[in-house]
Design an enzyme around this catalytic site. Structure first.
Site, PDB file in Angstrom:
ATOM      1  N   ASP A 257       5.541  -2.936   0.355  1.00  0.00           N
ATOM      2  CA  ASP A 257       4.749  -3.767   1.260  1.00  0.00           C
ATOM      3  C   ASP A 257       5.567  -4.269   2.435  1.00  0.00           C
ATOM      4  O   ASP A 257       5.021  -4.894   3.335  1.00  0.00           O
ATOM      5  CB  ASP A 257       4.156  -4.966   0.510  1.00  0.00           C
ATOM      6  CG  ASP A 257       2.796  -4.625  -0.065  1.00  0.00           C
ATOM      7  OD1 ASP A 257       2.250  -3.576   0.299  1.00  0.00           O
ATOM      8  OD2 ASP A 257       2.284  -5.414  -0.880  1.00  0.00           O
TER       9      ASP A 257
ATOM     10  N   ASP B 207      -4.867   1.254  -5.060  1.00  0.00           N
ATOM     11  CA  ASP B 207      -3.931   0.151  -5.318  1.00  0.00           C
ATOM     12  C   ASP B 207      -3.975  -0.294  -6.778  1.00  0.00           C
ATOM     13  O   ASP B 207      -4.944   0.000  -7.510  1.00  0.00           O
ATOM     14  CB  ASP B 207      -4.278  -1.020  -4.384  1.00  0.00           C
ATOM     15  CG  ASP B 207      -3.045  -1.705  -3.832  1.00  0.00           C
ATOM     16  OD1 ASP B 207      -2.023  -1.715  -4.536  1.00  0.00           O
ATOM     17  OD2 ASP B 207      -3.118  -2.221  -2.702  1.00  0.00           O
TER      18      ASP B 207
HETATM   19  C1  GLA Z   1      -1.415  -4.442  -1.654  1.00  0.00           C
HETATM   20  C2  GLA Z   1      -0.969  -3.280  -0.805  1.00  0.00           C
HETATM   21  C3  GLA Z   1      -1.126  -3.605   0.653  1.00  0.00           C
HETATM   22  C4  GLA Z   1      -2.561  -3.959   0.949  1.00  0.00           C
HETATM   23  C5  GLA Z   1      -2.987  -5.102   0.049  1.00  0.00           C
HETATM   24  C6  GLA Z   1      -4.461  -5.388   0.174  1.00  0.00           C
HETATM   25  O1  GLA Z   1      -0.530  -5.504  -1.520  1.00  0.00           O
HETATM   26  O2  GLA Z   1       0.340  -2.923  -1.133  1.00  0.00           O
HETATM   27  O3  GLA Z   1      -0.715  -2.514   1.450  1.00  0.00           O
HETATM   28  O4  GLA Z   1      -3.363  -2.829   0.724  1.00  0.00           O
HETATM   29  O5  GLA Z   1      -2.730  -4.821  -1.319  1.00  0.00           O
HETATM   30  O6  GLA Z   1      -4.854  -6.443  -0.625  1.00  0.00           O
END
Ligand code: GLA
Length: 708
Positions: A516, A451
């Site tokens: 997301d 990430d």
């Molecule tokens: C980001 C990712 C999510 C999740 C969160 C965890 O927003 O896109 O899928 O992994 O971080 O904090």
């Protein structure tokens, strides 16, 4: 891929004709300046017999007297009044206007390498254009300082000329959880410039900046596009000058002082990937075939993945997650991914980022019991990391506050309670790499969800110098180092959802998390436009809860599952909270997803939308084919028209049948609905099939099996 082992040979050509994959790129290389584009698009025959001198721009009143046309790196001296292709200056204020002289050409297969130099500015330039077998023009360049003083480079973005029928700009924008929204408008005189200064590719990345014939759509109208293989700051431009010239380019957006070429130093901008097609599907198909033919492209069937994020968020425990893993294996999941919250003091987003050690508070026995359970169930184990980031409230920040990226004395504003680490600092890089290596080695981890959850602001190296470029390269190096050490490791590129989707990171990563939001209605659009560049098997898509967490919309399982078909499919919900019947339904869909995934990962993608943009058809066509027909919204026309299934082999006969459950769509009055129908590809594409009424946010999956 082309035969890159063939040697480069110097070439005397004055007209360079590259042709491959149904595309021609023709350059005027007569000199004395840099080559310019005579044609890019429709494939021409080998005997084009062009005379560059006859194709140069005519003299026009009140412009320069002897126009020479603009080159792949436009320069002011040629009468180009748009942005120069290269800008910079020496510390003694010379070198700001260049006149590159062509010094030589080399050829290899359908590639050309151009060598040029400007003795006065004391710069050397080289540019390699490979027209790949798939018809993608891959452009790499380099500029070298051959002088004795420093050269401060401001920008370097070679590009390709477009014909005058390229009149409508078409690219993507977006924001968090609504990535890749198309926008289009006339290419007016001036520049349509898309600058992303977030230190990452960005949710609003243009992805592919295109200019096409007016009204082009998935099937019609020529369209030319460029993608930049880069995850840092970028600048994409489509320009149209008052002289009637048009140009497409994309380059790294450099911060002042970010690239200072000392004597002998060189700078290579990120690779540009140009694609052309008649209709967006053709342009996109060239990208897909090129990406699929890369040696690093994933080849195994994409494992059905369960990511635990929306199932448990930070509420992790061995008991809960072993139960979830058991339920996942029962419905057919093949890869289990533990998301954020397993490490350091990370019980919520405010703490712990940077401390890549398993939390003894949450995991008193470590992760081994969970991982062994997952492995015993026959699933792979993956884990979430965010290696470039740090929470100020972390052991790492307390031990090494100097490792935080910053421009001056003060820290950048926090975003998601976090800062970015300066990976270009060797000791910081080594610390993060060692921590990740230990984590992977000790736990038998085969997959990282990587990430990058914040924009970079004032990203300096702590000593005052800008560091976005260095940071981007360091992140690539970190991924490359891990893959060298663990050759079977797969990496998912995630960045607050889909803010790092580009071919720079995908030189190291194996899929992207598109967004997301897993609301299927939003996802239909996000995936459709993400797949403009990426083949679907590289786009992660999960079946979420009935009520989408990001939007509150409620959708049937069928629509959620259907939406994850044209993708790398998976789940992201708490299976243990479902009834036995609901879990059976999920298992049924997973069986279908497994049945069609090979076709999705190898087929040619087609997309159509009706005039209202209300009804979408998406297909993957190989020997057989699958199509989804989805109602995005209620259009003005009453349903009932026949829907064509495009792109099939016109001479072949196919049995078309409904695949998967469609309890919400009754086939009343549609004779083929129950037992299928056999028709030629031609008839299916031209006449189409009558469909029962499909309610909004519903859809159906069809299989077309070639008859022998
Ligand atoms: C980001 C990712 C999510 C999740 C969160 C965890 O927003 O896109 O899928 O992994 O971080 O904090």
């Amino acid at each position: 891929m082309s035969d890159t082992t063939a040697p480069w040979r110097s070439s005397p050509e004055t007209v360079v004709h590259l042709t491959a994959g149904g595309v021609s790129l023709v350059l005027d290389a007569e000199g004395p300046g840099l080559p310019s584009v005579l044609h890019w698009g429709t494939a021409l025959t080998a005997d084009i017999d062009l005379h560059p001198a006859l194709l140069r721009p005519p003299r026009v009143d009140n412009l320069i007297d002897a126009p020479v046309g603009f080159s792949i790196v436009p320069e002011a001296y040629t009468g180009w009044f748009g942005a120069p292709g290269l800008t910079g200056v020496r510390t003694d204020r010379t070198g700001w206007s260049t006149r590159f002289a062509l010094r030589g050409l080399e050829r290899r297969d359908q590639s050309v390498r151009i060598h040029a130099a400007d003795d006065a500015a004391q710069l050397e330039l080289s540019c390699t254009i490979e027209l790949t077998p798939e018809g993608v023009a891959v452009l790499d360049a380099e500029v070298r300082n051959t002088g004795a003083s420093d050269y401060l480079l401001s920008s370097f973005a070679p590009g390709l000329a477009l014909p005058s029928c390229a009149a409508e700009v078409h690219d993507l924008s977006g924001r968090w959880s609504m990535e890749r929204i198309p926008q289009r408008h006339e290419l007016t005189v001036g520049a349509h410039r898309r600058e992303v200064r977030r230190g990452r590719t960005g949710a609003e990345t243009p992805l592919v900046l295109m200019v096409g014939e007016v009204g082009h759509d998935f099937a019609h109208g020529q369209v030319w596009g460029v993608h930049l293989g880069w995850s840092g700051n970028s600048s994409y431009a489509a320009e149209r000058t008052m002289e009637g010239h048009r140009r497409l380019s994309a380059g790294e957006l450099l911060i002042d002082g970010e690239v200072v070429l000392a004597p002998g130093d060189a700078y290579a901008p990120p690779t540009q990937f140009f694609s052309w097609g008649v209709g967006l599907d053709e342009l996109s198909g060239r990208y897909h075939r090129y990406i699929r033919n890369r040696p690093s492209h994933v080849s195994s069937p994409r494992p059905i993945t369960l990511n635990v994020w929306e199932a448990v968020y930070f509420d992790q425990s061995l008991e809960k997650l072993t139960a979830l893993a058991t339920a996942a294996a029962e419905v057919g999941v093949e890869r289990f991914v533990l998301d954020d919250g397993w490490f350091g003091g990370r019980r919520d987003p405010t703490r712990g980022l940077g401390d890549w050690v398993v939390s003894t508070e949450v995991w008193p026995e470590g992760l081994r019991p969970l991982i062994e359970h997952v492995h015993r169930l026959g699933m792979e184990f993956g884990i979430w990391v965010e290696p470039e980031m740090i929470n100020p409230d972390s052991d790492l920040a307390r031990a090494h506050p100097e490792w935080i990226l910053r421009a001056g004395a003060g820290l950048p504003p926090e975003s998601r309670h976090q800062q970015a680490l300066n990976l270009s600092a060797p000791d910081c890089f080594a610390h993060v790499r060692d921590a990740l290596e230990a984590l992977i080695a000790e736990n038998g981890i085969s997959y990282l969800k990587w990430d990058h959850n914040r924009d970079l602001i004032e990203a300096g190296d702590g000593r005052g110098a800008p560091a976005v470029r260095a940071q981007t390269l360091a992140a690539y190096r970190l991924m490359a180092d891990l893959k060298t050490r663990f050759p079977d490791l797969e990496i998912e590129s995630c960045s607050s959802g889909g803010a790092r989707v580009d071919l720079g990171v995908l030189a190291h990563a194996d899929r992207v998390w598109a967004s997301d939001t897993i609301d299927p209605l939003e996802r239909q659009r996000i995936q459709r436009w993400t797949s403009l560049l990426l083949p679907p098997e590289l786009i992660g898509s999960h079946i979420g809860d009935e009520r989408a967490h990001t939007t509150g919309r409620v959708h049937t399982l069928d629509f959620r599952a259907l939406t994850s078909v044209f993708a790398h499919s998976g789940l992201e919900l708490d299976l243990t909270a479902l009834t036995a019947g609901e879990r059976d339904a999920v298992a049924g869909w997973i069986t279908i997803l497994k049945e069609v995934r090979h076709l999705v990962a190898t087929g040619r993608m087609v997309r159509r939308a009706d005039d209202e943009d209300a009804l979408w058809v998406t297909g993957a066509i190989a020997e057989d084919a699958i199509f989804s027909v989805v109602c995005m919204s209620r259009g003005i026309e009453a349903p009932g028209a026949r829907i064509p299934l495009p792109g099939l082999d016109v001479d072949a006969r196919y049995r078309v049948e409904v695949l998967g459950p469609v309890p919400d769509i009754r086939g009343d009055g549609v004779p083929w609905w129950q037992d299928g129908i056999v028709m030629t590809g031609k008839a299916l594409g031209v006449i189409g099939l009558p469909f029962p009424q499909i309610q909004p946010e519903q859809g159906v999956l069809l299989r077309a099996v070639r008859q022998r």
